[in-house]
Scaffold this motif. Sequence first.
Motif, PDB file in Angstrom:
ATOM      1  N   THR A  24      18.780  55.216   7.823  1.00 13.88           N
ATOM      2  CA  THR A  24      18.559  54.128   7.473  1.00 13.88           C
ATOM      3  C   THR A  24      17.467  54.219   9.578  1.00 13.88           C
ATOM      4  O   THR A  24      16.444  53.610   9.226  1.00 13.88           O
ATOM      5  N   MET A  27      15.097  56.547   9.267  1.00 19.22           N
ATOM      6  CA  MET A  27      13.273  56.810   9.279  1.00 19.22           C
ATOM      7  C   MET A  27      12.566  55.584   9.386  1.00 19.22           C
ATOM      8  O   MET A  27      11.753  55.883  10.243  1.00 19.22           O
ATOM      9  N   GLY A  35       3.589  54.527  13.130  1.00 20.53           N
ATOM     10  CA  GLY A  35       2.757  53.924  12.925  1.00 20.53           C
ATOM     11  C   GLY A  35       2.315  53.836  11.326  1.00 20.53           C
ATOM     12  O   GLY A  35       1.592  52.696  10.724  1.00 20.53           O
ATOM     13  N   SER A  36       4.001  54.087  10.693  1.00 22.43           N
ATOM     14  CA  SER A  36       3.919  53.433   9.441  1.00 22.43           C
ATOM     15  C   SER A  36       4.654  52.137   9.400  1.00 22.43           C
ATOM     16  O   SER A  36       4.794  51.179   8.272  1.00 22.43           O
ATOM     17  N   ALA A  40       7.993  44.986  15.283  1.00 20.29           N
ATOM     18  CA  ALA A  40       8.814  43.579  14.475  1.00 20.29           C
ATOM     19  C   ALA A  40       9.717  43.830  13.743  1.00 20.29           C
ATOM     20  O   ALA A  40      11.595  44.234  13.495  1.00 20.29           O
ATOM     21  N   TYR A  41       9.545  44.470  12.630  1.00 23.93           N
ATOM     22  CA  TYR A  41      10.235  45.544  11.112  1.00 23.93           C
ATOM     23  C   TYR A  41      10.790  46.438  12.015  1.00 23.93           C
ATOM     24  O   TYR A  41      12.603  46.645  11.557  1.00 23.93           O
ATOM     25  N   GLN A  44      13.888  45.135  14.093  1.00 22.57           N
ATOM     26  CA  GLN A  44      14.883  44.032  13.207  1.00 22.57           C
ATOM     27  C   GLN A  44      15.690  45.327  12.648  1.00 22.57           C
ATOM     28  O   GLN A  44      16.602  45.021  12.678  1.00 22.57           O
ATOM     29  N   THR A  45      15.581  46.160  11.818  1.00 22.10           N
ATOM     30  CA  THR A  45      15.962  47.630  10.724  1.00 22.10           C
ATOM     31  C   THR A  45      16.482  47.910  11.735  1.00 22.10           C
ATOM     32  O   THR A  45      18.056  48.573  11.751  1.00 22.10           O
TER      33      THR A  45
ATOM     34  N   GLN B 107       9.748  38.027   6.051  1.00 24.87           N
ATOM     35  CA  GLN B 107      10.573  38.348   7.325  1.00 24.87           C
ATOM     36  C   GLN B 107       9.976  40.580   7.302  1.00 24.87           C
ATOM     37  O   GLN B 107      10.133  40.372   9.002  1.00 24.87           O
ATOM     38  N   LEU B 108       9.356  40.380   6.205  1.00 24.81           N
ATOM     39  CA  LEU B 108       9.346  41.828   6.914  1.00 24.81           C
ATOM     40  C   LEU B 108       8.256  42.237   7.476  1.00 24.81           C
ATOM     41  O   LEU B 108       7.310  43.074   8.536  1.00 24.81           O
ATOM     42  N   THR B 110       6.666  39.314   9.267  1.00 22.65           N
ATOM     43  CA  THR B 110       6.236  38.912  10.916  1.00 22.65           C
ATOM     44  C   THR B 110       7.151  38.966  11.407  1.00 22.65           C
ATOM     45  O   THR B 110       7.369  38.637  12.769  1.00 22.65           O
ATOM     46  N   GLY B 111       8.536  39.442  11.165  1.00 18.23           N
ATOM     47  CA  GLY B 111       9.659  39.016  12.016  1.00 18.23           C
ATOM     48  C   GLY B 111      10.666  37.922  12.124  1.00 18.23           C
ATOM     49  O   GLY B 111      12.150  37.958  12.550  1.00 18.23           O
ATOM     50  N   ILE B 112       9.688  37.275  11.563  1.00 18.30           N
ATOM     51  CA  ILE B 112      10.635  36.194  11.547  1.00 18.30           C
ATOM     52  C   ILE B 112      12.131  36.167  10.442  1.00 18.30           C
ATOM     53  O   ILE B 112      11.476  36.142   8.837  1.00 18.30           O
ATOM     54  N   ASP B 252      22.126  48.446   1.888  1.00 25.22           N
ATOM     55  CA  ASP B 252      22.331  47.067   1.222  1.00 25.22           C
ATOM     56  C   ASP B 252      21.970  45.918   1.995  1.00 25.22           C
ATOM     57  O   ASP B 252      22.517  45.229   1.441  1.00 25.22           O
ATOM     58  N   ARG B 253      20.947  46.018   2.044  1.00 21.14           N
ATOM     59  CA  ARG B 253      19.979  45.698   2.293  1.00 21.14           C
ATOM     60  C   ARG B 253      18.620  45.327   2.687  1.00 21.14           C
ATOM     61  O   ARG B 253      18.266  47.169   2.321  1.00 21.14           O
ATOM     62  N   GLU B 255      15.455  45.448   3.860  1.00 20.18           N
ATOM     63  CA  GLU B 255      15.157  46.419   5.560  1.00 20.18           C
ATOM     64  C   GLU B 255      15.061  47.595   5.064  1.00 20.18           C
ATOM     65  O   GLU B 255      14.433  47.770   4.658  1.00 20.18           O
ATOM     66  N   GLN B 256      16.247  47.907   4.323  1.00 27.18           N
ATOM     67  CA  GLN B 256      16.356  49.686   3.690  1.00 27.18           C
ATOM     68  C   GLN B 256      15.050  49.786   2.707  1.00 27.18           C
ATOM     69  O   GLN B 256      15.066  51.235   2.492  1.00 27.18           O
ATOM     70  N   ALA B 258      11.784  48.650   2.533  1.00 32.10           N
ATOM     71  CA  ALA B 258      10.531  48.204   2.438  1.00 32.10           C
ATOM     72  C   ALA B 258      10.674  49.628   3.178  1.00 32.10           C
ATOM     73  O   ALA B 258       8.661  49.684   3.031  1.00 32.10           O
ATOM     74  N   MET B 259      11.153  50.749   3.264  1.00 31.78           N
ATOM     75  CA  MET B 259      10.404  51.869   3.545  1.00 31.78           C
ATOM     76  C   MET B 259       9.710  52.667   2.848  1.00 31.78           C
ATOM     77  O   MET B 259       9.070  53.824   2.464  1.00 31.78           O
ATOM     78  N   THR B 262       6.678  53.990   2.114  1.00 36.34           N
ATOM     79  CA  THR B 262       5.759  54.576   3.641  1.00 36.34           C
ATOM     80  C   THR B 262       5.854  55.750   2.992  1.00 36.34           C
ATOM     81  O   THR B 262       4.359  56.379   4.529  1.00 36.34           O
ATOM     82  N   GLY B 266       1.943  55.739   4.136  1.00 40.57           N
ATOM     83  CA  GLY B 266       1.837  55.549   5.509  1.00 40.57           C
ATOM     84  C   GLY B 266       1.609  53.266   5.760  1.00 40.57           C
ATOM     85  O   GLY B 266       2.747  53.480   5.340  1.00 40.57           O
ATOM     86  N   TYR B 267       1.142  53.439   6.416  1.00 43.29           N
ATOM     87  CA  TYR B 267       1.550  52.152   6.582  1.00 43.29           C
ATOM     88  C   TYR B 267       0.741  51.207   5.587  1.00 43.29           C
ATOM     89  O   TYR B 267       1.861  49.267   5.918  1.00 43.29           O
ATOM     90  N   PHE B 270       3.661  49.777   3.577  1.00 41.85           N
ATOM     91  CA  PHE B 270       4.850  49.315   3.639  1.00 41.85           C
ATOM     92  C   PHE B 270       3.966  47.731   3.590  1.00 41.85           C
ATOM     93  O   PHE B 270       5.116  46.679   2.811  1.00 41.85           O
TER      94      PHE B 270
END
Lengths: 127, 404
Positions: A24, A27, A35-36, A40-41, A44-45, B107-108, B110-112, B252-253, B255-256, B258-259, B262, B266-267, B270
Motif C-alpha cells: 500500500t 503504491m 501526480g495521481s 494530503a492523501y 495520510q496513507t 477525508q480522501l 481534504t485530508g481532514i 483493511d482501511r 485509504e487502501q 482509494a487508489m 488511479t 490517473g488523478y 482518484f
Amino acid sequence: MSCTQSPAAQLKTGLQQVASWTATARMAGEAWLKGSVPQAYAAQTLRAAQETLQEEAKALEEALPNSAAAELHASLLKQARSIAGVIGQMRAAVEKRDRQTLSHLLKQLEAEQQALHALSKRGGAEL
Amino acid sequence: MKKALEITLGILTSIGGFLDVGAIATAVQAGASFKFQLLWVVLLGTICVIFLVEMSGRLAAVSRHTLVDALRERFGFNFYLIPFLAELVVDGLALAAEIGGVCLALQLVTGISFRWWALPVAFVLWLLLWKGTFSIIEKGTSLFGLITLSFVVAVFVLHPPWNDVAAGLVPSLPAHDAAQYWFIAVAILGALISPYLFYFYSSGAIEDKWNKNDLGVNRGVAAVGMSFGSFISLSLLIVSALVLFPRGIQVDRYEQAAMILTEPFGYWGFILFAASLGIACFGAALEAGLDQAYVVAQTLGWNWGENQHPKEDARFSMTYTVFIFVAALLIFAGIDPLKLTIFTMALTAVILPLVIFPFLILMNDENYLGKHRNGIISNSVVLIITVLAFVMAIVAIPLQIFGG
C-alpha cells in the motif's frame, strides 16, 4: 491479531499484514510521484501504513513463538520495524514535497519488499 | 410514451442508486483478497434482490399496503415486533456506515479526518430530508450516482482476462483463508440483500401512488435496473482484483481502496473514486434514514410521508432527525467505518430470515395479492438464497471472529 490464534497462524497473519501495508505504501508513494493522488492523501496513507506496521511489530513482540517458528518470527519483527522506518521517512518526504528523496526511499522499500517476499516463501515452507 | 419514460427513469435511478457503502466495501475486499473467485456471490445476491424488490413493489401496487403495514396487519403487532427491532438495529448501523462512507470520501479529498465531517454531513442529510420531496430524494441522488459507472468503464480500460472473470461466476471453494472467504461472501450477500432496500421500495411505491397499472414498471425497474446496477458491483470487484490483488494489498482501511481507479484514469481516477464513494453513500444514507422513519411510523401507526410538510407528520420527521444524529455520533466517536460496514453487512445476513420468511408468507396470501401471488420460482429462489445466506453467516461469522 486474535489471542485465540496459534503462533503459526499469528505469524502467517503478521506476514500478510506487513506485506499488504508495504505494498500500500509503495503504491501510494508511486502514485504521488506520478501526480495521481493529492499530497494530503499520500501523507495520510503513509501514516496509516507506518502506524499499522508499528502495531504489528508490537503484537509480534508480545506473541510467544513456538520453537520451530522462532527464527522466522524474529526476522519478521525486524523486517516490520525496518519497513515502518522507511515508510516514516517516505511520509516526511511527501510532507516536504521532496520528490528526489521519495524516489530513493521507494527503491529502498522495493528492496525491503523483496526481502519480505523471500521471508514469506520461507514461512510457507516452514509453517 | 409516459410509461417508457417512467421505466427508463426508474431503471436509471436503480442503477445510480445500486451501490452503497456495503456493496463498495465488500466488492473491494473480495477482489483484493480472492481475485475473481467471489463474483458468483454478487450474482447470487443480485438474483435474490431482483425478486425481493419486485415482490415489495407488487405488494404495494396490488394491496396498497407498504410491507410494514401488511406485515403488522397480517401477523399482529406482537409478532411483528421481532423483525421490527432487528430491522431497526441493522438499519441504524447501516445508516452510520453510510454516513461514515460520505465522511471518508471527504477525508480522501481534504485530508481532514472523517470524524470531523460526521456532524456537518448529518446536518446536510437532515436538511435535505426536511426540505426535500420523495422524488428529489429518490431520483436526484440516484442520478448523480451514475458516476459509479466509472467502475464499469475502468474494467474495459484495464482489459481483464475474460476467461478468468467468467470462471469467477461459477461457485467454487477457496484455496486459502476459508474463514475469510466465507465471511466476505456473507457480507456481500448482506450488502446486496439489504432489507431497508425493499422496505424503502414499498414505501416509495405508496408515496408514488402505484396501482396495478404500474406492475410493468415495477418488473422493469426491478429486473433491468437491479441487473445493470449489479454490473457496477461486479465491475468494482473486477477492478479491485486487477489493481489490488496482484500487489498483495488486502483492504483493511478505505485509504487502501482509494487508489483502484488511479491505474486506469490517473488523478481523475482518484477523484472519481472519492466522488463515487461520497455520492453513493450519501444517496444510501438518505434512503436508510428515510426508511427508518417509514418503518417506525408505519409500525406505530403514525402519519408518514416524505411528500408531506414536517408539521403534518411531526413524529415521522422527528424519527429520522433522531436516527441521523445518533448515527452521526457513532462516526464522530471514531468507530472505524470499514469495520462497522463489514460487521453490519454480516449481521444483515443473520437477520434475513426474520424479515424475509414473514414477507414470503404474505406474498402467498390471496387476501393481499389475489391472482398476483408469488409463483413457485419466486418462492424457491428467495427461500434458497436466504437460507444459504443465513447458514453461511452463522458458520462464517464465529470462524472469522474467533479465528482472527
